[in-house]
Design a protein around this motif. Structure first.
Motif, PDB file in Angstrom:
ATOM      1  N   VAL A  44      -5.236 -10.414 -14.050  1.00  6.48           N
ATOM      2  CA  VAL A  44      -6.519 -10.431 -13.347  1.00  6.48           C
ATOM      3  C   VAL A  44      -7.115  -9.026 -13.259  1.00  6.48           C
ATOM      4  CG1 VAL A  44      -7.627 -10.892 -11.121  1.00  6.48           C
ATOM      5  CG2 VAL A  44      -5.979 -12.518 -12.053  1.00  6.48           C
ATOM      6  N   ALA A  45      -6.269  -8.011 -13.052  1.00  3.51           N
ATOM      7  CA  ALA A  45      -6.728  -6.625 -12.961  1.00  3.51           C
ATOM      8  C   ALA A  45      -5.599  -5.696 -13.381  1.00  3.51           C
ATOM      9  CB  ALA A  45      -7.191  -6.297 -11.546  1.00  3.51           C
ATOM     10  N   PRO A  46      -5.929  -4.526 -13.904  1.00  2.00           N
ATOM     11  CA  PRO A  46      -4.904  -3.600 -14.372  1.00  2.00           C
ATOM     12  C   PRO A  46      -4.377  -2.655 -13.298  1.00  2.00           C
ATOM     13  CG  PRO A  46      -7.055  -2.783 -14.999  1.00  2.00           C
ATOM     14  CD  PRO A  46      -7.284  -4.103 -14.314  1.00  2.00           C
ATOM     15  N   ALA A  47      -4.884  -2.764 -12.080  1.00  2.00           N
ATOM     16  CA  ALA A  47      -4.460  -1.856 -11.017  1.00  2.00           C
ATOM     17  C   ALA A  47      -4.461  -2.595  -9.683  1.00  2.00           C
ATOM     18  CB  ALA A  47      -5.377  -0.636 -10.950  1.00  2.00           C
ATOM     19  N   ILE A  48      -3.664  -2.078  -8.744  1.00  2.00           N
ATOM     20  CA  ILE A  48      -3.591  -2.646  -7.396  1.00  2.00           C
ATOM     21  C   ILE A  48      -3.843  -1.530  -6.390  1.00  2.00           C
ATOM     22  CG2 ILE A  48      -2.172  -3.880  -5.708  1.00  2.00           C
ATOM     23  CD1 ILE A  48      -0.511  -4.985  -8.000  1.00  2.00           C
ATOM     24  N   VAL A  49      -4.674  -1.812  -5.392  1.00  2.00           N
ATOM     25  CA  VAL A  49      -4.967  -0.863  -4.326  1.00  2.00           C
ATOM     26  C   VAL A  49      -4.431  -1.429  -3.013  1.00  2.00           C
ATOM     27  CG1 VAL A  49      -6.767   0.355  -3.041  1.00  2.00           C
ATOM     28  CG2 VAL A  49      -7.031  -0.039  -5.500  1.00  2.00           C
ATOM     29  N   THR A  50      -3.490  -0.725  -2.395  1.00  2.00           N
ATOM     30  CA  THR A  50      -2.982  -1.136  -1.086  1.00  2.00           C
ATOM     31  C   THR A  50      -3.746  -0.378  -0.007  1.00  2.00           C
ATOM     32  OG1 THR A  50      -1.219   0.529  -1.197  1.00  2.00           O
ATOM     33  CG2 THR A  50      -0.699  -1.687  -1.970  1.00  2.00           C
ATOM     34  N   VAL A  51      -3.974  -1.053   1.111  1.00  2.00           N
ATOM     35  CA  VAL A  51      -4.875  -0.512   2.129  1.00  2.00           C
ATOM     36  C   VAL A  51      -4.215  -0.577   3.500  1.00  2.00           C
ATOM     37  CG1 VAL A  51      -7.171  -0.707   3.152  1.00  2.00           C
ATOM     38  CG2 VAL A  51      -6.818  -1.365   0.768  1.00  2.00           C
ATOM     39  N   GLY A  52      -4.546   0.383   4.349  1.00  2.00           N
ATOM     40  CA  GLY A  52      -4.140   0.299   5.750  1.00  2.00           C
ATOM     41  C   GLY A  52      -3.476   1.556   6.260  1.00  2.00           C
ATOM     42  N   GLY A  53      -3.873   1.981   7.458  1.00  2.00           N
ATOM     43  CA  GLY A  53      -3.294   3.159   8.088  1.00  2.00           C
ATOM     44  C   GLY A  53      -2.057   2.825   8.882  1.00  2.00           C
ATOM     45  N   LYS A  54      -1.828   3.577   9.948  1.00  2.00           N
ATOM     46  CA  LYS A  54      -0.659   3.336  10.785  1.00  2.00           C
ATOM     47  C   LYS A  54      -1.037   3.442  12.247  1.00  2.00           C
ATOM     48  CE  LYS A  54       0.946   8.162  10.591  1.00  2.00           C
ATOM     49  NZ  LYS A  54       2.090   9.046  10.239  1.00  2.00           N
ATOM     50  N   ALA A  55      -0.256   2.758  13.067  1.00  2.00           N
ATOM     51  CA  ALA A  55      -0.469   2.813  14.506  1.00  2.00           C
ATOM     52  C   ALA A  55       0.123   4.096  15.059  1.00  2.00           C
ATOM     53  CB  ALA A  55       0.179   1.598  15.169  1.00  2.00           C
ATOM     54  N   PRO A  56      -0.349   4.554  16.221  1.00  2.00           N
ATOM     55  CA  PRO A  56       0.231   5.763  16.824  1.00  2.00           C
ATOM     56  C   PRO A  56       1.741   5.598  17.000  1.00  2.00           C
ATOM     57  CG  PRO A  56      -1.777   5.144  17.969  1.00  2.00           C
ATOM     58  CD  PRO A  56      -1.481   4.022  17.018  1.00  2.00           C
ATOM     59  N   SER A  99       5.983  -6.424   6.742  1.00  3.12           N
ATOM     60  CA  SER A  99       6.208  -7.641   7.519  1.00  3.12           C
ATOM     61  C   SER A  99       6.064  -8.847   6.600  1.00  3.12           C
ATOM     62  CB  SER A  99       5.168  -7.727   8.644  1.00  3.12           C
ATOM     63  OG  SER A  99       3.878  -7.893   8.081  1.00  3.12           O
ATOM     64  N   PRO A 100       6.519 -10.027   7.039  1.00  4.09           N
ATOM     65  CA  PRO A 100       6.346 -11.214   6.199  1.00  4.09           C
ATOM     66  C   PRO A 100       4.897 -11.433   5.765  1.00  4.09           C
ATOM     67  CG  PRO A 100       7.853 -11.705   7.978  1.00  4.09           C
ATOM     68  CD  PRO A 100       7.319 -10.327   8.248  1.00  4.09           C
ATOM     69  N   THR A 101       3.955 -11.218   6.672  1.00  2.00           N
ATOM     70  CA  THR A 101       2.544 -11.407   6.311  1.00  2.00           C
ATOM     71  C   THR A 101       2.124 -10.454   5.205  1.00  2.00           C
ATOM     72  OG1 THR A 101       1.944 -12.213   8.504  1.00  2.00           O
ATOM     73  CG2 THR A 101       0.178 -11.293   7.172  1.00  2.00           C
ATOM     74  N   LEU A 102       2.476  -9.168   5.337  1.00  5.05           N
ATOM     75  CA  LEU A 102       2.128  -8.198   4.304  1.00  5.05           C
ATOM     76  C   LEU A 102       2.870  -8.496   3.004  1.00  5.05           C
ATOM     77  CD1 LEU A 102       0.676  -5.699   3.366  1.00  5.05           C
ATOM     78  CD2 LEU A 102       2.435  -4.291   4.456  1.00  5.05           C
ATOM     79  N   LYS A 103       4.116  -8.950   3.116  1.00  7.19           N
ATOM     80  CA  LYS A 103       4.894  -9.253   1.912  1.00  7.19           C
ATOM     81  C   LYS A 103       4.272 -10.422   1.150  1.00  7.19           C
ATOM     82  CE  LYS A 103       9.251  -8.734   2.338  1.00  7.19           C
ATOM     83  NZ  LYS A 103      10.681  -8.922   2.695  1.00  7.19           N
ATOM     84  N   TRP A 104       3.764 -11.440   1.872  1.00 13.05           N
ATOM     85  CA  TRP A 104       3.093 -12.560   1.204  1.00 13.05           C
ATOM     86  C   TRP A 104       1.868 -12.063   0.437  1.00 13.05           C
ATOM     87  CZ3 TRP A 104       3.844 -15.205   6.443  1.00 13.05           C
ATOM     88  CH2 TRP A 104       5.030 -15.929   6.448  1.00 13.05           C
ATOM     89  N   ARG A 105       1.139 -11.152   1.037  1.00 14.42           N
ATOM     90  CA  ARG A 105      -0.041 -10.611   0.365  1.00 14.42           C
ATOM     91  C   ARG A 105       0.365  -9.809  -0.874  1.00 14.42           C
ATOM     92  NH1 ARG A 105      -3.850  -8.421   5.381  1.00 14.42           N
ATOM     93  NH2 ARG A 105      -3.843 -10.366   6.585  1.00 14.42           N
ATOM     94  N   LEU A 106       1.387  -9.000  -0.734  1.00 14.07           N
ATOM     95  CA  LEU A 106       1.838  -8.184  -1.859  1.00 14.07           C
ATOM     96  C   LEU A 106       2.345  -9.061  -3.001  1.00 14.07           C
ATOM     97  CD1 LEU A 106       3.730  -5.454   0.198  1.00 14.07           C
ATOM     98  CD2 LEU A 106       1.575  -5.132  -1.049  1.00 14.07           C
ATOM     99  N   GLY A 112       3.222  -0.877   1.385  1.00 17.65           N
ATOM    100  CA  GLY A 112       2.859  -1.844   0.351  1.00 17.65           C
ATOM    101  C   GLY A 112       3.023  -1.281  -1.049  1.00 17.65           C
ATOM    102  N   ARG A 113       2.623  -0.037  -1.239  1.00 20.39           N
ATOM    103  CA  ARG A 113       2.761   0.591  -2.565  1.00 20.39           C
ATOM    104  C   ARG A 113       4.236   0.698  -2.957  1.00 20.39           C
ATOM    105  NH1 ARG A 113       3.353   5.689  -5.038  1.00 20.39           N
ATOM    106  NH2 ARG A 113       2.124   5.842  -6.983  1.00 20.39           N
ATOM    107  N   THR A 114       5.057   1.127  -2.019  1.00 22.38           N
ATOM    108  CA  THR A 114       6.486   1.256  -2.306  1.00 22.38           C
ATOM    109  C   THR A 114       7.093  -0.082  -2.697  1.00 22.38           C
ATOM    110  OG1 THR A 114       6.683   3.129  -0.785  1.00 22.38           O
ATOM    111  CG2 THR A 114       8.711   1.950  -1.335  1.00 22.38           C
ATOM    112  N   TRP A 115       6.721  -1.134  -1.981  1.00 25.60           N
ATOM    113  CA  TRP A 115       7.265  -2.467  -2.281  1.00 25.60           C
ATOM    114  C   TRP A 115       6.848  -2.910  -3.680  1.00 25.60           C
ATOM    115  CZ3 TRP A 115       5.818  -7.296  -3.768  1.00 25.60           C
ATOM    116  CH2 TRP A 115       6.720  -8.336  -3.531  1.00 25.60           C
ATOM    117  N   PHE A 160      -2.335   2.238  -6.209  1.00 21.40           N
ATOM    118  CA  PHE A 160      -3.021   3.303  -5.480  1.00 21.40           C
ATOM    119  C   PHE A 160      -3.066   2.950  -3.996  1.00 21.40           C
ATOM    120  CE2 PHE A 160      -4.524   3.006  -9.783  1.00 21.40           C
ATOM    121  CZ  PHE A 160      -4.533   4.317 -10.234  1.00 21.40           C
ATOM    122  N   ALA A 161      -2.551   3.850  -3.174  1.00 20.79           N
ATOM    123  CA  ALA A 161      -2.540   3.629  -1.732  1.00 20.79           C
ATOM    124  C   ALA A 161      -3.743   4.299  -1.087  1.00 20.79           C
ATOM    125  CB  ALA A 161      -1.248   4.162  -1.125  1.00 20.79           C
ATOM    126  N   VAL A 162      -4.405   3.566  -0.196  1.00 21.21           N
ATOM    127  CA  VAL A 162      -5.501   4.110   0.612  1.00 21.21           C
ATOM    128  C   VAL A 162      -5.056   3.990   2.068  1.00 21.21           C
ATOM    129  CG1 VAL A 162      -7.945   3.958   1.201  1.00 21.21           C
ATOM    130  CG2 VAL A 162      -7.193   3.385  -1.110  1.00 21.21           C
TER     131      VAL A 162
END
Length: 260
Positions: A105-117, A87-94, A127-130, A143-145
């Motif tokens: 700032v850091a050598p790695a990125i961790v994306t976070v968040g599950g999915k709705a039913p 979404s636009p909000t997630l894209k701004w964060r990414l 986020g990782r794919t983007w 790294f996706a969590v």
């Protein structure tokens, strides 16, 4: 020679028994059964007023900071995705996390968040794919969590991921008003965290919107500190759009709650 009798010294008119001086009356002391309950009530009222004001001020102050110390990883907190598309909000964060990564700032990125039913994709996976496909970040650096429907659940999972990589520090990317609570939760899960918020999105559009999010985050922060819970009021739950795979995703304008 005339003898004059020595007369005694004249006595004042107020000869007579001394009267005790009149003392000012002191204030009557209130009984303990009255003083103690009143003091307790006043103390509770003071705490009830001062605690939210203090937390709200801290949230406002944290929102104005852009902390980007050299860290082990950048954490991107989740927001809505639409059939694998951020979404636009997630894209701004990414995008903000990508800028931090490119700035070293850091050598790695961790994306976070599950999915709705009913969703086919997780926020972390989208986020990782983007970041890999659109941002050009090497796959081995992202790294996706894919865990969590709220910040606390996600941070617990991220803490385990950091332990696995022997990481200890992070810069969290989220919305401005979410910075204080996310840092607190990260710290409680063994992560030395800073916050570098995005400056775009629904939560920073108007002063009324900003006040709304400060009030919301004040309640959420106190709920976590006092009760150990991550509260997400139903009215603020991120709305998901379930899309027919053969159709075209609608304009993602129904993402009213960027911070979780």
């Amino acid at each position: 020679m005339t003898l004059e009798d020595e007369l005694p010294e004249s006595q004042t008119e107020d000869d007579g028994p001394d009267e005790p001086e009149e003392r000012p009356r002191g204030k009557r002391r209130r009984p303990l059964w009255f003083t103690i309950p009143v003091s307790v009530v006043l103390g509770l009222l003071a705490v009830a007023v001062l605690a939210p004001l203090t937390v709200g001020t801290r949230i406002w102050h944290q929102a104005r900071q852009d902390e980007r110390p050299r860290s082990d990883a950048i954490i991107v907190l989740g927001a809505a995705q639409y059939n694998g598309v951020p979404s636009p909000t997630l894209k701004w964060r990414l995008q903000h996390a990508l800028n931090l990564y490119r700035d070293g700032v850091a050598p790695a990125i961790v994306t976070v968040g599950g999915k709705a039913p009913g969703d086919n994709y997780t926020e972390a996976g989208a986020g990782r794919t983007w970041l890999i496909q659109k941002g050009g970040v090497p796959a081995g650096k992202v790294f996706a969590v894919p865990v969590g429907r709220d910040t606390l659940e996600s941070m617990r999972a991220v803490g385990k991921e950091f332990d696995r990589h022997h990481w200890s520090s992070a810069v969290i990317v989220t919305d401005p008003w979410h910075g204080l609570r996310s840092k607190k939760m990260a710290g409680d899960n063994g992560i030395e965290a800073a916050a570098s918020p995005t400056r775009s999105g629904p939560s920073v559009q108007t002063r009324e919107t900003q006040l709304h999010y400060i009030i919301r985050e004040t309640g959420a922060y106190l709920s976590y500190v006092l009760l150990g819970k991550s509260v997400q009021p139903p009215s603020e739950t991120v709305k998901r759009i379930h899309i027919d795979p053969s159709g075209t995703p609608p304009a993602p304008s129904s993402d009213p709650s960027p911070s979780r």
